[in-house]
Design a protein around this motif. Structure first.
Motif, PDB file in Angstrom:
ATOM      1  N   GLY A   1       0.832  -1.201   0.000  1.00  0.00           N
ATOM      2  CA  GLY A   1       0.000   0.000   0.000  1.00  0.00           C
ATOM      3  C   GLY A   1       0.862   1.245   0.000  1.00  0.00           C
ATOM      4  O   GLY A   1       2.032   1.220  -0.401  1.00  0.00           O
ATOM      5  N   ARG A   2       0.313   2.345   0.493  1.00  0.00           N
ATOM      6  CA  ARG A   2       1.042   3.609   0.432  1.00  0.00           C
ATOM      7  C   ARG A   2       2.338   3.573   1.246  1.00  0.00           C
ATOM      8  O   ARG A   2       3.351   4.137   0.831  1.00  0.00           O
ATOM      9  CB  ARG A   2       0.134   4.747   0.889  1.00  0.00           C
ATOM     10  CG  ARG A   2      -0.935   5.102  -0.148  1.00  0.00           C
ATOM     11  CD  ARG A   2      -1.928   6.109   0.354  1.00  0.00           C
ATOM     12  NE  ARG A   2      -2.793   5.555   1.392  1.00  0.00           N
ATOM     13  CZ  ARG A   2      -3.831   6.212   1.919  1.00  0.00           C
ATOM     14  NH1 ARG A   2      -4.118   7.433   1.499  1.00  0.00           N
ATOM     15  NH2 ARG A   2      -4.577   5.653   2.846  1.00  0.00           N
TER      16      ARG A   2
ATOM     17  N   HIS B   1      -5.329  10.746  13.273  1.00  0.00           N
ATOM     18  CA  HIS B   1      -4.931  10.053  12.044  1.00  0.00           C
ATOM     19  C   HIS B   1      -6.050  10.136  11.010  1.00  0.00           C
ATOM     20  O   HIS B   1      -7.186  10.512  11.332  1.00  0.00           O
ATOM     21  CB  HIS B   1      -4.616   8.570  12.323  1.00  0.00           C
ATOM     22  CG  HIS B   1      -3.261   8.345  12.917  1.00  0.00           C
ATOM     23  ND1 HIS B   1      -3.034   8.403  14.265  1.00  0.00           N
ATOM     24  CD2 HIS B   1      -2.070   8.065  12.335  1.00  0.00           C
ATOM     25  CE1 HIS B   1      -1.744   8.164  14.507  1.00  0.00           C
ATOM     26  NE2 HIS B   1      -1.147   7.956  13.356  1.00  0.00           N
ATOM     27  N   HIS B   2      -5.726   9.724   9.814  1.00  0.00           N
ATOM     28  CA  HIS B   2      -6.678   9.692   8.710  1.00  0.00           C
ATOM     29  C   HIS B   2      -7.808   8.697   8.986  1.00  0.00           C
ATOM     30  O   HIS B   2      -7.700   7.807   9.838  1.00  0.00           O
ATOM     31  CB  HIS B   2      -5.963   9.322   7.410  1.00  0.00           C
ATOM     32  CG  HIS B   2      -5.190   8.023   7.515  1.00  0.00           C
ATOM     33  ND1 HIS B   2      -5.764   6.789   7.306  1.00  0.00           N
ATOM     34  CD2 HIS B   2      -3.889   7.789   7.831  1.00  0.00           C
ATOM     35  CE1 HIS B   2      -4.864   5.844   7.465  1.00  0.00           C
ATOM     36  NE2 HIS B   2      -3.708   6.417   7.793  1.00  0.00           N
ATOM     37  N   THR B   3      -8.886   8.830   8.237  1.00  0.00           N
ATOM     38  CA  THR B   3     -10.085   8.034   8.490  1.00  0.00           C
ATOM     39  C   THR B   3      -9.928   6.563   8.123  1.00  0.00           C
ATOM     40  O   THR B   3     -10.759   5.739   8.493  1.00  0.00           O
ATOM     41  CB  THR B   3     -11.285   8.616   7.723  1.00  0.00           C
ATOM     42  OG1 THR B   3     -10.937   8.733   6.331  1.00  0.00           O
ATOM     43  CG2 THR B   3     -11.660   9.988   8.253  1.00  0.00           C
ATOM     44  N   GLY B   4      -8.854   6.216   7.414  1.00  0.00           N
ATOM     45  CA  GLY B   4      -8.657   4.815   7.038  1.00  0.00           C
ATOM     46  C   GLY B   4      -7.849   4.017   8.042  1.00  0.00           C
ATOM     47  O   GLY B   4      -7.670   2.804   7.859  1.00  0.00           O
ATOM     48  N   LYS B   5      -7.371   4.647   9.104  1.00  0.00           N
ATOM     49  CA  LYS B   5      -6.542   3.922  10.071  1.00  0.00           C
ATOM     50  C   LYS B   5      -7.374   2.894  10.810  1.00  0.00           C
ATOM     51  O   LYS B   5      -8.482   3.184  11.284  1.00  0.00           O
ATOM     52  CB  LYS B   5      -5.883   4.891  11.053  1.00  0.00           C
ATOM     53  CG  LYS B   5      -4.903   4.189  11.996  1.00  0.00           C
ATOM     54  CD  LYS B   5      -3.996   5.162  12.692  1.00  0.00           C
ATOM     55  CE  LYS B   5      -3.050   4.459  13.669  1.00  0.00           C
ATOM     56  NZ  LYS B   5      -2.172   3.491  12.965  1.00  0.00           N
ATOM     57  N   VAL B   6      -6.832   1.685  10.948  1.00  0.00           N
ATOM     58  CA  VAL B   6      -7.606   0.570  11.486  1.00  0.00           C
ATOM     59  C   VAL B   6      -7.676   0.593  13.007  1.00  0.00           C
ATOM     60  O   VAL B   6      -8.745   0.415  13.592  1.00  0.00           O
ATOM     61  CB  VAL B   6      -7.010  -0.777  11.008  1.00  0.00           C
ATOM     62  CG1 VAL B   6      -7.760  -1.943  11.632  1.00  0.00           C
ATOM     63  CG2 VAL B   6      -7.059  -0.870   9.488  1.00  0.00           C
TER      64      VAL B   6
ATOM     65  N   SER C   1      -7.280   1.994  17.006  1.00  0.00           N
ATOM     66  CA  SER C   1      -7.496   3.201  17.793  1.00  0.00           C
ATOM     67  C   SER C   1      -7.556   2.825  19.277  1.00  0.00           C
ATOM     68  O   SER C   1      -8.333   1.930  19.636  1.00  0.00           O
ATOM     69  CB  SER C   1      -8.806   3.879  17.374  1.00  0.00           C
ATOM     70  OG  SER C   1      -9.069   5.033  18.146  1.00  0.00           O
TER      71      SER C   1
ATOM     72  N   ARG D   1     -10.137  10.717  14.294  1.00  0.00           N
ATOM     73  CA  ARG D   1     -10.000  10.221  12.925  1.00  0.00           C
ATOM     74  C   ARG D   1     -10.636  11.244  11.996  1.00  0.00           C
ATOM     75  O   ARG D   1     -11.849  11.458  12.032  1.00  0.00           O
ATOM     76  CB  ARG D   1     -10.686   8.842  12.777  1.00  0.00           C
ATOM     77  CG  ARG D   1     -10.036   7.756  13.618  1.00  0.00           C
ATOM     78  CD  ARG D   1      -8.652   7.416  13.098  1.00  0.00           C
ATOM     79  NE  ARG D   1      -7.921   6.505  13.972  1.00  0.00           N
ATOM     80  CZ  ARG D   1      -7.060   6.896  14.891  1.00  0.00           C
ATOM     81  NH1 ARG D   1      -6.831   8.188  15.092  1.00  0.00           N
ATOM     82  NH2 ARG D   1      -6.423   6.010  15.630  1.00  0.00           N
TER      83      ARG D   1
ATOM     84  N   ALA E   1      -7.242  13.226   5.919  1.00  0.00           N
ATOM     85  CA  ALA E   1      -6.067  12.503   5.440  1.00  0.00           C
ATOM     86  C   ALA E   1      -4.850  12.727   6.345  1.00  0.00           C
ATOM     87  O   ALA E   1      -3.709  12.618   5.896  1.00  0.00           O
ATOM     88  CB  ALA E   1      -5.743  12.948   4.017  1.00  0.00           C
TER      89      ALA E   1
END
Length: 249
Positions: free
Chosen positions: A9-10, A137-142, A144, A186, A189
């Protein structure tokens, strides 16, 4: 050096870019379409000297077992498995390999951690200051809270006698004074921002680290791969920095 990427991924792409810039070769790539766990043996790594793993928590522990079983050195930035550190240490010792893990490979964040550690002896005596940790963090972080926020909180907890536990949940009433509050946000980006706040009746001190690009993490991970190759044992980023800075015992 030959590096196998687990996770394309990124972050994996950023690691590859930095690795190539520093003269290394990518020997193999694994992701959801080409899972590492489908590989039969270490030959699938293409002769890699080190594996760099930025994948997902669900498979992290099984993948780490493979690295140790195959006797391959690894750098692991995937979080969510560290409750099993004692077991991983046994695997690494049995495989006579090296594994360096960190919840965050930013060298700047490592500096923040050291700064906070330096404050702790005095902070423990100045009980007029309360302390808390916040991360965004960004909204895609798994996960928390982030693994980095929890690591910072654990370091604070170890050095503050008046704090006895980490509280990561939203508080709907007065918080227990013995709880160290860790909060999360969250949004959009945001790559990653971690804040340690010291608050008293008369002033407030904030130590903040803000990641500006994934290159910050990628550079730390590639430097960790260069360092761990050929070593045996379970290491953290602190072990590497202590040796490079000459601050170890």
């Amino acid at each position: 050096m030959r590096i196998a990427l687990v996770g394309t991924g990124r972050m994996g792409q950023a690691v590859e870019a930095v690795a190539v810039e520093r003269g290394h070769t990518i020997s193999a790539r694994f992701d959801a379409e080409t899972p590492l766990l489908d590989a039969r043996d270490a030959s699938a790594l293409g002769g890699a000297d080190v594996v760099v793993d930025f994948s997902v928590p669900d498979v992290a522990l099984d993948q780490i077992h493979r690295y140790a079983f195959w006797g391959v050195d690894a750098v692991v930035g995937t979080t969510g498995w560290t409750d099993d550190l004692p077991t991983v240490r046994e695997w690494v010792e049995e495989g006579q390999s090296g594994l360096l893990w960190a919840p965050n490979f930013s060298l700047g964040l490592a500096l923040v951690s050291r700064a906070v550690a330096g404050l702790l002896p005095l902070l423990d005596r100045l009980d007029e200051y309360d302390v808390a940790v916040h991360e965004a963090h960004h909204t895609g972080k798994v996960d928390s809270p982030s693994g980095t926020a929890l690591r910072l909180a654990e370091e604070l907890l170890a050095g503050l006698g008046r704090k006895t536990r980490i509280e990561p949940e939203t508080q709907h009433g007065a918080i227990d004074p013995a709880a160290l509050h860790v909060t999360s946000q969250r949004v959009g980006a945001v790559l990653g921002e971690h804040t340690v706040t010291l608050d008293s009746d008369v002033d407030q001190i904030r130590v903040v680290h803000t990641a500006k690009s994934r290159r910050a993490f990628a550079l730390g991970a590639v430097r960790a791969a260069e360092w761990v190759a050929g070593r045996q044992g379970l290491f953290t980023l602190d072990d590497m920095l202590e040796e490079e800075l000459g601050t170890g015992d």
